[in-house]
Design a protein around this motif. Structure first.
Motif, short mmCIF file in Angstrom:
data_model
loop_
_atom_site.label_atom_id
_atom_site.label_comp_id
_atom_site.label_asym_id
_atom_site.label_seq_id
_atom_site.Cartn_x
_atom_site.Cartn_y
_atom_site.Cartn_z
N LEU A 35 -16.26 -6.42 -31.27
CA LEU A 35 -14.84 -6.49 -30.93
C LEU A 35 -14.07 -7.33 -31.95
O LEU A 35 -13.02 -6.91 -32.44
CB LEU A 35 -14.65 -7.10 -29.54
CG LEU A 35 -14.81 -6.18 -28.35
CD1 LEU A 35 -14.76 -6.99 -27.07
CD2 LEU A 35 -13.74 -5.11 -28.33
N GLY A 38 -13.44 -5.64 -35.22
CA GLY A 38 -12.70 -4.39 -35.17
C GLY A 38 -13.55 -3.14 -35.22
O GLY A 38 -13.04 -2.06 -35.54
N GLY A 41 -13.11 -1.09 -29.61
CA GLY A 41 -12.01 -1.62 -28.83
C GLY A 41 -10.64 -1.20 -29.35
O GLY A 41 -10.49 -0.63 -30.41
N THR A 42 -9.63 -1.51 -28.54
CA THR A 42 -8.24 -1.18 -28.84
C THR A 42 -7.54 -2.38 -29.45
O THR A 42 -7.56 -3.46 -28.85
CB THR A 42 -7.51 -0.78 -27.53
OG1 THR A 42 -8.24 0.27 -26.91
CG2 THR A 42 -6.09 -0.34 -27.80
N PRO A 43 -6.91 -2.24 -30.62
CA PRO A 43 -6.22 -3.39 -31.23
C PRO A 43 -4.90 -3.68 -30.52
O PRO A 43 -4.26 -2.79 -29.97
CB PRO A 43 -5.98 -2.92 -32.67
CG PRO A 43 -5.95 -1.44 -32.59
CD PRO A 43 -6.86 -1.05 -31.46
N ARG A 93 -3.99 -12.08 -32.20
CA ARG A 93 -4.47 -10.70 -32.40
C ARG A 93 -5.78 -10.57 -31.63
O ARG A 93 -6.60 -11.47 -31.62
CB ARG A 93 -4.72 -10.42 -33.88
CG ARG A 93 -3.52 -10.44 -34.76
CD ARG A 93 -2.57 -9.30 -34.53
NE ARG A 93 -3.26 -8.02 -34.67
CZ ARG A 93 -2.90 -6.91 -34.04
NH1 ARG A 93 -1.86 -6.89 -33.25
NH2 ARG A 93 -3.56 -5.80 -34.20
N ARG A 95 -8.70 -7.57 -29.57
CA ARG A 95 -9.20 -6.22 -29.35
C ARG A 95 -9.64 -6.13 -27.90
O ARG A 95 -10.32 -7.02 -27.39
CB ARG A 95 -10.37 -5.89 -30.27
CG ARG A 95 -10.01 -6.09 -31.71
CD ARG A 95 -10.15 -5.06 -32.66
NE ARG A 95 -10.57 -3.75 -32.46
CZ ARG A 95 -10.07 -2.75 -33.17
NH1 ARG A 95 -9.12 -2.97 -34.06
NH2 ARG A 95 -10.51 -1.54 -33.02
N ALA A 106 -9.32 -11.39 -32.44
CA ALA A 106 -9.76 -10.70 -33.65
C ALA A 106 -9.26 -11.40 -34.90
O ALA A 106 -9.27 -10.83 -35.98
CB ALA A 106 -9.30 -9.24 -33.63
#
Length: 169
Positions: A35, A38, A41-43, A93, A95, A106
């Motif tokens: 995660l 990157g 997962g969704t950022p 930031r 994820r 992240a």
């Protein structure tokens, strides 16, 4: 002084325990590392809304929850669990895990803290060939191999230490 060699059964038990101690942190920390870097997962961006301390003494734990806003604005924002070392009001930031329940930082701090367990697992694996050579054959490894092992262990120990410091900043 004579060297005693280990029995095959003792060697097998040693190998199994050594691998279990080394592989458990690797396996446990792998999803957080994926995660943070990157790979899954969704950022998006996470904002910590509240952190609550439960229990006292050794049983004390902190649970943080916050709002995760995906970079893809078509996806709705959601409330998720965040790492316990987060501070209320902090934005970073992140994820979102594929299950949508938890987000992981992240940024550099999140990446360093996600490397603590995998680096610890590798740190346990590094001396395994040296130990097995000594236990099974009764031989000491050469000087170059000892230096390479010590250098690798120092590097991984530094990664663990950097992750611990970063997670507490």
């Amino acid at each position: 002084m004579s060297q005693r060699r280990m029995s095959p059964a003792g060697a097998l038990v040693t190998i199994v325990v050594w691998l279990a101690v080394a592989l458990l942190p690797l396996l446990y920390g792998l999803s957080d590392a994926r995660l943070a870097f990157g790979l899954t997962g969704t950022p998006g961006t996470a904002t910590v809304e509240r952190c609550v301390d439960y229990g006292s003494g050794e049983d004390e734990r902190t649970e943080c929850r916050g709002r995760f806003v995906p970079d893809d604005r078509e996806t709705a924002a959601r409330t998720v669990a965040l790492p316990p070392e987060s501070d209320e009001g902090e934005s970073f930031r992140a994820r979102l895990q594929p299950d949508g329940e938890r987000a992981r930082p992240a940024d550099l701090k999140g990446r360093l803290s996600a490397l603590i367990l995998p680096a610890l697992g590798l740190l346990f694996l590094i001396p395994m060939p040296l130990g097995l050579a000594y236990l099974l054959a009764g031989r000491r490894p050469g000087r170059l191999l000892r230096y390479l092992t010590a250098g690798s262990a120092a590097l991984l120990g530094g990664v663990c230490l950097a992750g611990l410091v970063a997670s507490n900043l």
